[in-house]
Design a protein around this motif. Structure first.
Motif, short mmCIF file in Angstrom:
data_model
loop_
_atom_site.label_atom_id
_atom_site.label_comp_id
_atom_site.label_asym_id
_atom_site.label_seq_id
_atom_site.Cartn_x
_atom_site.Cartn_y
_atom_site.Cartn_z
N ASN A 125 0.81 -1.22 0.00
CA ASN A 125 0.00 0.00 0.00
C ASN A 125 0.84 1.27 0.00
N MET A 126 2.13 1.13 0.24
CA MET A 126 3.05 2.26 0.10
C MET A 126 3.70 2.28 -1.28
N ILE A 127 4.08 1.10 -1.76
CA ILE A 127 4.79 1.01 -3.04
C ILE A 127 3.92 1.44 -4.21
N TRP A 128 2.68 0.93 -4.27
CA TRP A 128 1.83 1.18 -5.45
C TRP A 128 1.51 2.66 -5.64
N PRO A 129 1.03 3.38 -4.62
CA PRO A 129 0.75 4.80 -4.85
C PRO A 129 2.00 5.63 -5.16
N ILE A 130 3.14 5.27 -4.57
CA ILE A 130 4.38 5.99 -4.86
C ILE A 130 4.74 5.85 -6.33
N ILE A 131 4.65 4.63 -6.85
CA ILE A 131 4.95 4.40 -8.26
C ILE A 131 3.95 5.14 -9.15
N ILE A 145 8.29 9.06 -22.20
CA ILE A 145 8.79 7.70 -22.09
C ILE A 145 8.88 7.27 -20.63
N ARG A 146 9.37 8.16 -19.78
CA ARG A 146 9.45 7.85 -18.36
C ARG A 146 8.06 7.65 -17.77
N HIS A 147 7.11 8.47 -18.23
CA HIS A 147 5.72 8.31 -17.78
C HIS A 147 5.20 6.93 -18.16
N ARG A 148 5.43 6.56 -19.40
CA ARG A 148 4.98 5.23 -19.86
C ARG A 148 5.61 4.12 -19.02
N ASN A 149 6.90 4.22 -18.78
CA ASN A 149 7.59 3.17 -18.02
C ASN A 149 7.07 3.06 -16.59
N TRP A 150 6.81 4.21 -15.96
CA TRP A 150 6.29 4.17 -14.59
C TRP A 150 4.85 3.67 -14.56
N MET A 151 4.10 3.94 -15.64
CA MET A 151 2.74 3.41 -15.71
C MET A 151 2.75 1.89 -15.89
N ARG A 153 5.00 -0.03 -14.62
CA ARG A 153 5.31 -0.51 -13.26
C ARG A 153 4.06 -0.45 -12.38
N SER A 154 3.31 0.63 -12.51
CA SER A 154 2.11 0.80 -11.68
C SER A 154 1.03 -0.21 -12.08
N TYR A 155 0.81 -0.36 -13.37
CA TYR A 155 -0.28 -1.23 -13.83
C TYR A 155 -0.05 -2.68 -13.44
N ALA A 156 1.20 -3.08 -13.32
CA ALA A 156 1.50 -4.45 -12.93
C ALA A 156 0.82 -4.81 -11.62
N PHE A 157 0.69 -3.83 -10.70
CA PHE A 157 0.11 -4.11 -9.39
C PHE A 157 -1.40 -4.28 -9.43
N CYS A 158 -2.01 -4.02 -10.59
CA CYS A 158 -3.43 -4.35 -10.74
C CYS A 158 -3.63 -5.87 -10.69
N PHE A 159 -2.55 -6.62 -10.92
CA PHE A 159 -2.63 -8.07 -10.94
C PHE A 159 -2.17 -8.68 -9.61
N THR A 160 -2.13 -7.86 -8.55
CA THR A 160 -1.67 -8.34 -7.25
C THR A 160 -2.50 -9.52 -6.76
N ASN A 161 -3.81 -9.37 -6.77
CA ASN A 161 -4.68 -10.44 -6.26
C ASN A 161 -4.48 -11.73 -7.04
N MET A 162 -4.38 -11.62 -8.35
CA MET A 162 -4.16 -12.79 -9.19
C MET A 162 -2.83 -13.46 -8.85
N ALA A 163 -1.78 -12.64 -8.70
CA ALA A 163 -0.46 -13.18 -8.40
C ALA A 163 -0.44 -13.86 -7.03
N ILE A 164 -1.08 -13.22 -6.04
CA ILE A 164 -1.11 -13.80 -4.69
C ILE A 164 -1.75 -15.18 -4.72
N HIS A 165 -2.88 -15.30 -5.38
CA HIS A 165 -3.60 -16.58 -5.37
C HIS A 165 -2.91 -17.65 -6.21
#
Length: 211
Positions: A125-131, A145-151, A153-165
């Motif tokens: 909950n700290m990492i995702w909003p910071i990114i 380009i930097r915006h795209r790259n950070w997005m 990184r951010s979008y990857a965490f949308c799959f947190t629940n899937m990855a956890i399970h």
């Protein structure tokens, strides 16, 4: 470009399937979260079920919205057609992420696996909003380009629940660990995995000189 289109196609398929699954499971199949809550043992504080469920419903809704809005903003067609729509949708994504984090913060103390899992969710909950905010700062500075790259990184965490399970399933069914221990490994394993995968994508498929 061909690899990027393939990646986007995979993201579309995964996102749609996960959104449909999450909505069906949490609002229709098991709206009382009976199966998930059955694994929560030894909690130091009792769950106020009506409140917890309402928070979970909000959490799931905005997690799905974040996944959908983030996906749309990776579409070159939408970006080229309307920069305004892309920008507005970007703010929808940011608000959705923040609401997912806030609701996750409420549920973290009740996490399966106890305090160690709770700490993992608090870290997330700290990492995702910071990114995510970093991605916003980059576009405000016109660093595309930097915006795209950070997005990415951010979008990857949308799959947190899937990855956890998925990780939980691997350790529970594949290595015979208990569900709670497997879930704790899933929490930390998903954080590591979702930090690692975007870097691979950025340095291979999206490799480009930063402005």
């Amino acid at each position: 470009m061909k690899n990027r289109n393939k990646l986007f196609g995979v993201l579309v398929s995964l996102s749609i399937l996960f959104i449909l699954y999450a909505l069906a499971k949490n609002y229709f199949i098991d709206p009382e979260a009976t199966g998930f809550l059955s694994h929560k043992t030894g909690l130091k504080r009792p769950i106020k079920l009506p409140v917890w469920l309402n928070v979970m419903y909000v959490h799931v809704a905005f997690a799905c919205l974040a996944m959908a809005s983030g996906l749309l903003n990776f579409s070159n067609r939408i970006f080229k057609k309307s920069r305004k729509l892309h920008r507005m949708n970007g703010y929808v994504y940011i608000v959705s992420v923040l609401l997912v984090v806030i609701t996750s913060g409420y549920m973290a103390p009740y996490a399966t696996g106890g305090k160690i899992s709770s700490m993992g969710f608090n870290l997330l909950n700290m990492i995702w909003p910071i990114i995510t905010i970093t991605a916003l700062v980059q576009i405000l500075k016109k660093r595309m380009i930097r915006h795209r790259n950070w997005m990415i990184r951010s979008y990857a965490f949308c799959f947190t629940n899937m990855a956890i399970h998925l990780i939980t399933l691997l350790f529970e069914q594949g290595f015979g660990l208990g569900y709670a221990d497997s879930y704790t490994i899933g929490v930390y394993g998903s954080i590591a995995l979702l930090l690692f995968i975007p870097e691979v994508i950025i340095r291979t498929i999206y490799k480009s000189r930063e402005n």
